[in-house]
Scaffold this active site. Structure first.
Site, PDB file in Angstrom:
ATOM      1  N   HIS A 144      36.530  28.881  62.326  1.00  0.00           N
ATOM      2  CA  HIS A 144      36.229  28.545  60.912  1.00  0.00           C
ATOM      3  C   HIS A 144      36.319  29.831  60.096  1.00  0.00           C
ATOM      4  CE1 HIS A 144      33.614  26.137  57.927  1.00  0.00           C
ATOM      5  NE2 HIS A 144      34.032  27.228  57.301  1.00  0.00           N
ATOM      6  N   HIS A 175      37.682  31.696  56.284  1.00  0.00           N
ATOM      7  CA  HIS A 175      38.236  31.656  54.927  1.00  0.00           C
ATOM      8  C   HIS A 175      39.056  32.921  54.704  1.00  0.00           C
ATOM      9  CE1 HIS A 175      35.702  28.261  53.544  1.00  0.00           C
ATOM     10  NE2 HIS A 175      34.865  28.742  54.452  1.00  0.00           N
ATOM     11  N   LEU A 176      40.340  32.734  54.448  1.00  0.00           N
ATOM     12  CA  LEU A 176      41.206  33.904  54.191  1.00  0.00           C
ATOM     13  C   LEU A 176      41.571  34.039  52.724  1.00  0.00           C
ATOM     14  CD1 LEU A 176      43.690  33.998  57.224  1.00  0.00           C
ATOM     15  CD2 LEU A 176      41.691  35.439  56.794  1.00  0.00           C
ATOM     16  N   ARG A 177      41.314  32.990  51.919  1.00  0.00           N
ATOM     17  CA  ARG A 177      41.639  33.019  50.480  1.00  0.00           C
ATOM     18  C   ARG A 177      43.147  33.165  50.277  1.00  0.00           C
ATOM     19  NH1 ARG A 177      36.623  31.021  50.170  1.00  0.00           N
ATOM     20  NH2 ARG A 177      34.987  32.567  50.007  1.00  0.00           N
ATOM     21  N   ASN A 224      40.041  25.371  51.347  1.00  0.00           N
ATOM     22  CA  ASN A 224      39.386  25.216  50.033  1.00  0.00           C
ATOM     23  C   ASN A 224      39.851  26.281  49.032  1.00  0.00           C
ATOM     24  OD1 ASN A 224      37.927  27.205  51.474  1.00  0.00           O
ATOM     25  ND2 ASN A 224      36.051  26.811  50.330  1.00  0.00           N
ATOM     26  N   LYS A 226      39.693  19.052  57.037  1.00  0.00           N
ATOM     27  CA  LYS A 226      38.350  19.555  56.719  1.00  0.00           C
ATOM     28  C   LYS A 226      37.753  18.705  55.608  1.00  0.00           C
ATOM     29  CE  LYS A 226      34.746  22.200  56.313  1.00  0.00           C
ATOM     30  NZ  LYS A 226      34.691  23.590  55.895  1.00  0.00           N
ATOM     31  N   HIS A 281      31.940  19.754  56.635  1.00  0.00           N
ATOM     32  CA  HIS A 281      30.851  20.525  56.030  1.00  0.00           C
ATOM     33  C   HIS A 281      29.711  19.531  55.824  1.00  0.00           C
ATOM     34  CE1 HIS A 281      29.252  23.852  53.353  1.00  0.00           C
ATOM     35  NE2 HIS A 281      28.370  22.888  53.244  1.00  0.00           N
ATOM     36  N   HIS A 321      29.501  24.986  61.128  1.00  0.00           N
ATOM     37  CA  HIS A 321      28.423  25.940  60.828  1.00  0.00           C
ATOM     38  C   HIS A 321      27.037  25.310  60.837  1.00  0.00           C
ATOM     39  CE1 HIS A 321      29.187  24.212  56.918  1.00  0.00           C
ATOM     40  NE2 HIS A 321      30.247  24.956  56.665  1.00  0.00           N
ATOM     41  N   ASP A 367      32.837  31.380  59.674  1.00  0.00           N
ATOM     42  CA  ASP A 367      32.679  31.056  58.248  1.00  0.00           C
ATOM     43  C   ASP A 367      32.701  32.329  57.406  1.00  0.00           C
ATOM     44  OD1 ASP A 367      32.566  29.441  56.036  1.00  0.00           O
ATOM     45  OD2 ASP A 367      30.438  28.951  56.234  1.00  0.00           O
ATOM     46  N   HIS A 376      33.996  37.117  48.989  1.00  0.00           N
ATOM     47  CA  HIS A 376      34.039  37.006  47.527  1.00  0.00           C
ATOM     48  C   HIS A 376      34.073  38.428  46.983  1.00  0.00           C
ATOM     49  CE1 HIS A 376      33.075  32.675  47.206  1.00  0.00           C
ATOM     50  NE2 HIS A 376      32.313  32.875  48.256  1.00  0.00           N
ATOM     51  N   ALA A 383      28.446  31.788  47.163  1.00  0.00           N
ATOM     52  CA  ALA A 383      27.979  31.618  48.543  1.00  0.00           C
ATOM     53  C   ALA A 383      29.030  32.101  49.524  1.00  0.00           C
ATOM     54  CB  ALA A 383      27.671  30.143  48.803  1.00  0.00           C
TER      55      ALA A 383
HETATM   56  O1  DOR Z   1      28.913  30.056  52.108  1.00  0.00           O
HETATM   57  C1  DOR Z   1      29.933  29.403  52.065  1.00  0.00           C
HETATM   58  N1  DOR Z   1      31.063  29.903  51.521  1.00  0.00           N
HETATM   59  N2  DOR Z   1      29.941  28.148  52.545  1.00  0.00           N
HETATM   60  C2  DOR Z   1      30.993  27.342  52.404  1.00  0.00           C
HETATM   61  O2  DOR Z   1      30.922  26.237  52.829  1.00  0.00           O
HETATM   62  C3  DOR Z   1      32.190  27.783  51.669  1.00  0.00           C
HETATM   63  C4  DOR Z   1      32.303  29.222  51.677  1.00  0.00           C
HETATM   64  C5  DOR Z   1      33.318  29.719  50.665  1.00  0.00           C
HETATM   65  O3  DOR Z   1      34.417  29.190  50.630  1.00  0.00           O
HETATM   66  O4  DOR Z   1      32.999  30.674  49.935  1.00  0.00           O
HETATM   67 ZN    ZN Z   2      33.425  27.655  55.375  1.00  0.00          ZN
END
Ligand code: DOR
Ligand code: ZN
Length: 343
Positions: free
Chosen positions: A16, A18-20, A44, A100, A137, A171, A243, A247, A259
């Site tokens: 899991h 996130h690479l953006r 996402n 997802k 999620h 998660h 996860d 940011h 988050a």
């Molecule tokens: O803390 C989180 N950040 N939880 C998530 O489910 C998404 C993630 C994000 O994409 O920033």
């Molecule tokens: Zn996530």
């Protein structure tokens, strides 16, 4: 029992991640690709990944961002859950790891998430027939500490209604979620490294710590302890999913903190330290790779990472020339394990 000063992890996986996109992708993707054989890439983005064309183009951007590491790093791509046709899923399947599912409004970029689980059922039936896993999620929009607990009934409903659908509770943060694993053959779970370490007290029991703020929020000590005990014991249905969710510093440290915990740079050293501390290093291989390979029948690149029990200080930040800056989990802290430099 003395524990070794080095550890080899074969084909470590992050189930899991996130690479953006854009500059953030360029900055963070190499950090994961350097130490992992494969990672499940979250969809996402803005807009979310909802077509085969978007998925293939995103995969290509990831491979370009990791450069030469692409030879030993497999991005396992996901589509953002929405109602899909059989034709689309069948066409995407060779390039697709999973779908997802985000309930509407529960986290970052989940505005196009689903409102009612009933609306998802035709697509879930197709996924069950095709053998495509569902990643969830699992939170409601209720009181923040109860959101995961309130979603457990939905997991039970889905597991019962679609007994051949592989469902991954993403998660998990509660002992109650963990206990569902024993009750439904088709339920599996990922857990992050940070949820094995922190509780809500670490987030807001003293000065507010924006870099520990994530969704689901860290819970009570007894929840953390149950998750940790399961990971250390190599629970066969529990897989590492970091996860890691970067940011920009200004989005974390300003008013209205986004988050996400950015754990990618220290993921494996931090886990080695944790498992070592509890005398469980022999179980780390199962948690970071073997279980996921068995559950999902994966075949990631043959890559071995060596970890050394030597002090390493987590960088205070990661940044690019344009001024994009991200703060990692445990920034500036010294860990007792590090990844061996390439020879
Ligand atoms: O803390 C989180 N950040 N939880 C998530 O489910 C998404 C993630 C994000 O994409 O920033
Ligand atoms: Zn996530």
């Amino acid at each position: 029992m003395t524990s070794p000063d080095s550890l080899k992890l074969h084909r470590p996986l992050d189930m899991h991640l996130h690479l953006r996109d854009g500059a953030m992708l360029q900055l963070v993707a190499p950090l994961s690709a350097a130490s992992l054989a494969a990672a499940v890439i979250m969809p996402n983005l803005v807009p979310p990944i909802t077509s085969l064309e978007q998925l293939l183009a995103y995969r290509q951007r990831i491979l370009e961002a990791v450069g030469p590491l692409a030879a030993s790093f497999q991005p396992l791509m996901t589509l953002f859950f929405q109602p899909y046709s059989h034709a689309l899923l069948a066409a995407a399947q060779p390039h697709l790891f999973a779908l997802k599912l985000y309930p509407h409004g529960v986290t970052t970029n989940s505005d196009s998430g689903i409102h009612h689980i009933q609306a998802a059922e035709p697509t879930l039936a197709l996924m069950q027939d095709l053998g495509i896993p569902l990643l969830v999620h699992g939170e409601t929009t209720g009181f923040v500490l109860d959101r995961e607990a309130q979603f457990l009934a939905t997991y039970q409903h889905l597991a019962t209604r679609f007994p051949r659908l592989r469902i991954v509770m993403e998660h998990i943060t509660t002992a109650a979620a963990l206990s569902l694993l024993d009750r439904f053959e088709n339920l599996f779970a990922t857990v992050t490294a940070h949820h094995l370490v922190i509780t809500l007290d670490d987030v807001l029991g003293g000065l507010l710590q924006p870099h520990l703020f994530c969704k689901p929020i860290a819970k009570r000590p007894q929840d953390r302890d149950a998750l940790l005990a399961a990971a250390l014991a190599a629970h066969p249905k529990l897989m590492l999913g970091s996860d890691s969710a970067p940011h920009p510093q200004h989005a974390k440290e300003g008013c209205g903190c986004a988050a996400g915990v950015f754990s990618a740079p220290l993921l494996l050293p931090r886990l080695a330290q944790l498992f070592d501390h509890h005398g469980a290093l022999p179980h780390l291989q199962a948690f970071v790779s073997d279980h996921a390979i068995r559950i999902h029948r994966l075949n990631p690149p043959d890559k071995t990472i060596t970890l050394l029990r030597q002090p390493w200080t987590v960088p205070a930040s990661y940044q690019d020339a344009s001024g994009l800056r991200v703060i990692p989990w445990e920034a500036g802290q010294q860990l007792s394990w590090q990844i061996a430099p390439p020879t």
